[in-house]
Enzyme design. Structure first.
Site, PDB file in Angstrom:
ATOM      1  N   LYS A 120       3.987   1.272  -8.399  1.00  0.00           N
ATOM      2  CA  LYS A 120       5.275   1.384  -7.709  1.00  0.00           C
ATOM      3  C   LYS A 120       5.715   2.829  -7.772  1.00  0.00           C
ATOM      4  O   LYS A 120       5.405   3.535  -8.744  1.00  0.00           O
ATOM      5  CB  LYS A 120       6.339   0.505  -8.389  1.00  0.00           C
ATOM      6  CG  LYS A 120       7.423   0.056  -7.449  1.00  0.00           C
ATOM      7  CD  LYS A 120       6.966  -1.114  -6.609  1.00  0.00           C
ATOM      8  CE  LYS A 120       7.999  -1.538  -5.610  1.00  0.00           C
ATOM      9  NZ  LYS A 120       7.638  -2.785  -4.945  1.00  0.00           N
TER      10      LYS A 120
HETATM   11  P1  NAD Z   1      15.748  -3.230   2.196  1.00  0.00           P
HETATM   12  O1  NAD Z   1      16.179  -1.878   1.763  1.00  0.00           O
HETATM   13  O2  NAD Z   1      15.167  -3.403   3.542  1.00  0.00           O
HETATM   14  O3  NAD Z   1      16.943  -4.287   2.040  1.00  0.00           O
HETATM   15  C1  NAD Z   1      17.687  -4.447   0.864  1.00  0.00           C
HETATM   16  C2  NAD Z   1      18.966  -5.186   1.268  1.00  0.00           C
HETATM   17  O4  NAD Z   1      19.685  -5.545   0.100  1.00  0.00           O
HETATM   18  C3  NAD Z   1      19.909  -4.342   2.128  1.00  0.00           C
HETATM   19  O5  NAD Z   1      20.439  -5.170   3.145  1.00  0.00           O
HETATM   20  C4  NAD Z   1      21.003  -3.943   1.142  1.00  0.00           C
HETATM   21  O6  NAD Z   1      22.233  -3.667   1.778  1.00  0.00           O
HETATM   22  C5  NAD Z   1      21.054  -5.207   0.307  1.00  0.00           C
HETATM   23  N1  NAD Z   1      21.704  -5.060  -0.998  1.00  0.00           N
HETATM   24  C6  NAD Z   1      21.601  -4.089  -1.917  1.00  0.00           C
HETATM   25  N2  NAD Z   1      22.391  -4.357  -2.962  1.00  0.00           N
HETATM   26  C7  NAD Z   1      23.013  -5.546  -2.689  1.00  0.00           C
HETATM   27  C8  NAD Z   1      23.936  -6.357  -3.390  1.00  0.00           C
HETATM   28  N3  NAD Z   1      24.392  -6.013  -4.590  1.00  0.00           N
HETATM   29  N4  NAD Z   1      24.343  -7.505  -2.801  1.00  0.00           N
HETATM   30  C9  NAD Z   1      23.889  -7.874  -1.601  1.00  0.00           C
HETATM   31  N5  NAD Z   1      23.015  -7.150  -0.894  1.00  0.00           N
HETATM   32  C10 NAD Z   1      22.582  -6.000  -1.450  1.00  0.00           C
HETATM   33  O7  NAD Z   1      14.721  -3.712   1.069  1.00  0.00           O
HETATM   34  P2  NAD Z   1      13.632  -4.862   1.199  1.00  0.00           P
HETATM   35  O8  NAD Z   1      12.340  -4.220   1.488  1.00  0.00           O
HETATM   36  O9  NAD Z   1      14.135  -5.970   2.032  1.00  0.00           O
HETATM   37  O10 NAD Z   1      13.544  -5.325  -0.333  1.00  0.00           O
HETATM   38  C11 NAD Z   1      14.436  -6.301  -0.886  1.00  0.00           C
HETATM   39  C12 NAD Z   1      13.813  -6.867  -2.149  1.00  0.00           C
HETATM   40  O11 NAD Z   1      12.543  -7.447  -1.830  1.00  0.00           O
HETATM   41  C13 NAD Z   1      13.526  -5.870  -3.260  1.00  0.00           C
HETATM   42  O12 NAD Z   1      13.653  -6.506  -4.495  1.00  0.00           O
HETATM   43  C14 NAD Z   1      12.077  -5.513  -3.025  1.00  0.00           C
HETATM   44  O13 NAD Z   1      11.443  -4.982  -4.175  1.00  0.00           O
HETATM   45  C15 NAD Z   1      11.533  -6.874  -2.637  1.00  0.00           C
HETATM   46  N6  NAD Z   1      10.266  -6.870  -1.899  1.00  0.00           N
HETATM   47  C16 NAD Z   1      10.140  -6.166  -0.746  1.00  0.00           C
HETATM   48  C17 NAD Z   1       8.933  -6.230  -0.048  1.00  0.00           C
HETATM   49  C18 NAD Z   1       8.740  -5.539   1.272  1.00  0.00           C
HETATM   50  O14 NAD Z   1       7.697  -5.759   1.898  1.00  0.00           O
HETATM   51  N7  NAD Z   1       9.663  -4.756   1.758  1.00  0.00           N
HETATM   52  C19 NAD Z   1       7.875  -6.988  -0.549  1.00  0.00           C
HETATM   53  C20 NAD Z   1       8.055  -7.722  -1.724  1.00  0.00           C
HETATM   54  C21 NAD Z   1       9.271  -7.663  -2.379  1.00  0.00           C
END
Ligand code: NAD
Length: 423
Positions: free
Chosen positions: A114
């Site tokens: 990461k």
């Molecule tokens: P992103 O940046 O696209 O979206 C994150 C979202 O969470 C945003 O809408 C943000 O405004 C919101 N957010 C942040 N703090 C918040 C809070 N306190 N309350 C409510 N909403 C809040 O990120 P993403 O890629 O969608 O990742 C989200 C999660 O999924 C993370 O934990 C990430 O590690 C995990 N993840 C992502 C992927 C991927 O392919 N992008 C894969 C596996 C896991």
């Protein structure tokens, strides 16, 4: 190590969870003297560095950046890149740790890594963003590579950042190597289906769980915390399945509609305005109240430590599908298990993203590209097979899906680690 308090260092929580399940599979008895518990709970390599970037106004700003290469026993390091103020070294260690467990749960040939920059990324201009991202890639030019360590999107990053990294790497090394990053746009070697893959995988798991427990998704309600790449696509696939997604949140606030939110319209609204807030036809809701809605399915898809000992008593959902990494602390997880809430753990539930990243890497290596249907079919095959294996083991040991997923991952990684020898 006790996790009595609500929120704690995610790396320590990750170690605590691992050690509990390592004991369940009797790791030390099976492999005496090999010190596997320590080897598998500490990163192979942690790189932390200062990044200095010239801003548009000529001022120089510095940020702390990192890349953690946790384990490569089963294949090259693989893991996302987070641009967010929480992007500290310990967050990176936790996320890289979960990553190698996740690639083992879905049995794809990668390890776990990461990367992060601790930055309030939204405050930078487009040019500053490009300079920052390319500088990160330049510093790590010899550490990343298609057969070494392959970054992908995470919180705050997406196709644009992956393209900048590929471009910086190409300028330094003087050659194309599309496979050094995944999550690229389709126009330059990305995979069909990657953008929605994590959310797609989350919903494949929910569909399997629903089938197993005789739940008709058309009669269910859901709430989604975090309407970003993962949350919005999970909401969209749930909506397509006929589930009523009644609440959704992002960092700015939350919206609620008893009849179910029109998710395609909410996505359109969010793309235009940058937030779910202000969506016509929905009521305003307190941001954190999304977690406490009386719904069948809760999808935490924001950041770590959302469900803790502080709020677990207020969680009413019957099923929790962890789109985010580490959204539930170990003691909250125990409380949910004792109430028989079905938790589909992150290391299984959100593995759709890295699975389609694997497809992208395969396509890049062959320079032969798949159709959207092929991607979807293969993703479905891998996710449902992993769900089936985890669920069967959970029944055999009368344990949670999380324990079963960890048992599978720990056994696969330990086996690979031991076979590689100790010299
Ligand atoms: P992103 O940046 O696209 O979206 C994150 C979202 O969470 C945003 O809408 C943000 O405004 C919101 N957010 C942040 N703090 C918040 C809070 N306190 N309350 C409510 N909403 C809040 O990120 P993403 O890629 O969608 O990742 C989200 C999660 O999924 C993370 O934990 C990430 O590690 C995990 N993840 C992502 C992927 C991927 O392919 N992008 C894969 C596996 C896991």
């Amino acid at each position: 190590m006790s996790s009595g308090n609500g929120k704690r260092n995610p790396y320590l929580l990750a170690q605590e969870t691992f050690l509990r399940y390592a004991e369940a599979v009797k790791l030390n008895d099976r492999y005496p003297g090999l010190n596997l518990e320590q080897r598998l709970t500490t990163p192979d390599r942690s790189i932390e560095f200062r990044l200095s970037v010239t801003c548009d106004n000529g001022a120089i700003k510095s940020f702390t950046a990192s890349r953690v290469q946790f384990n490569d026993d089963r294949g090259p390091y693989k893991g996302g890149l987070r641009f967010h103020p929480t992007g500290t070294l310990d967050h990176c260690k936790a996320l890289a740790f979960w990553m190698y467990l996740k690639t083992a749960v879905v049995d794809i040939p990668f390890g776990g890594a990461k990367g992060a920059i601790a930055v309030d990324y939204d405050t930078l201009s487009l040019n500053e963003k490009e300079r920052l991202t390319k500088r990160y890639a330049v510093i790590l030019r010899n550490d990343i590579g298609h057969d070494k360590d392959i970054p992908a999107p995470d919180v705050g990053t997406g196709e644009r950042e992956m393209t900048w990294i590929m471009d910086a790497w190409r300028m330094i090394h003087g050659k194309y190597d599309r496979g050094i990053v995944t999550g690229k746009p389709v126009s330059i070697g990305g995979s069909q289906g990657r953008r929605a893959a994590t959310g797609r995988g989350v919903v494949f798991c929910i569909e399997e769980a629903a089938r197993e427990h005789g739940i008709d998704l058309k009669k269910t309600t859901a709430a989604v915390q975090g309407f970003g790449k993962v949350g919005a696509s999970a909401a969209e696939f749930l909506f397509e399945d006929g589930c009523k997604v009644v609440a959704a949140s992002d960092v700015h606030g939350a919206v609620y509609c008893k009849q179910g939110l029109d998710i395609p319209k909410l996505i359109e609204h969010t793309e235009k305005s940058g937030s779910v807030v202000g969506f016509a036809g929905a009521e305003k809701l307190d941001r954190d109240a999304v977690l406490e809605q009386d719904v069948d399915i809760l999808v935490p898809a924001a950041l770590e430590n959302s469900i803790t000992s502080d709020n677990v008593k207020s969680i009413k959902a019957r099923m929790i599908a962890e789109g985010a990494n580490g959204p539930t602390t170990p003691n909250a997880d125990e409380a949910l298990a004792s109430r028989k809430v079905l938790v589909i753990p992150d290391v299984l539930c959100n593995a759709g993203g890295v699975t389609v990243s694997y497809f992208e890497w395969v396509q890049n290596r062959q320079e032969f590209y798949w159709t959207a249907e092929q991607v979807d079919k293969e993703l479905h095959r891998i996710m449902t097979s992993a769900y089936g294996q985890v669920s069967a083991l959970a029944k055999k040991h009368k344990c949670t899906l999380r324990e079963a997923a960890y048992r599978i991952a720990i056994e696969r990684v330990a086996e690979a680690c031991v076979r590689r020898g100790s010299q």
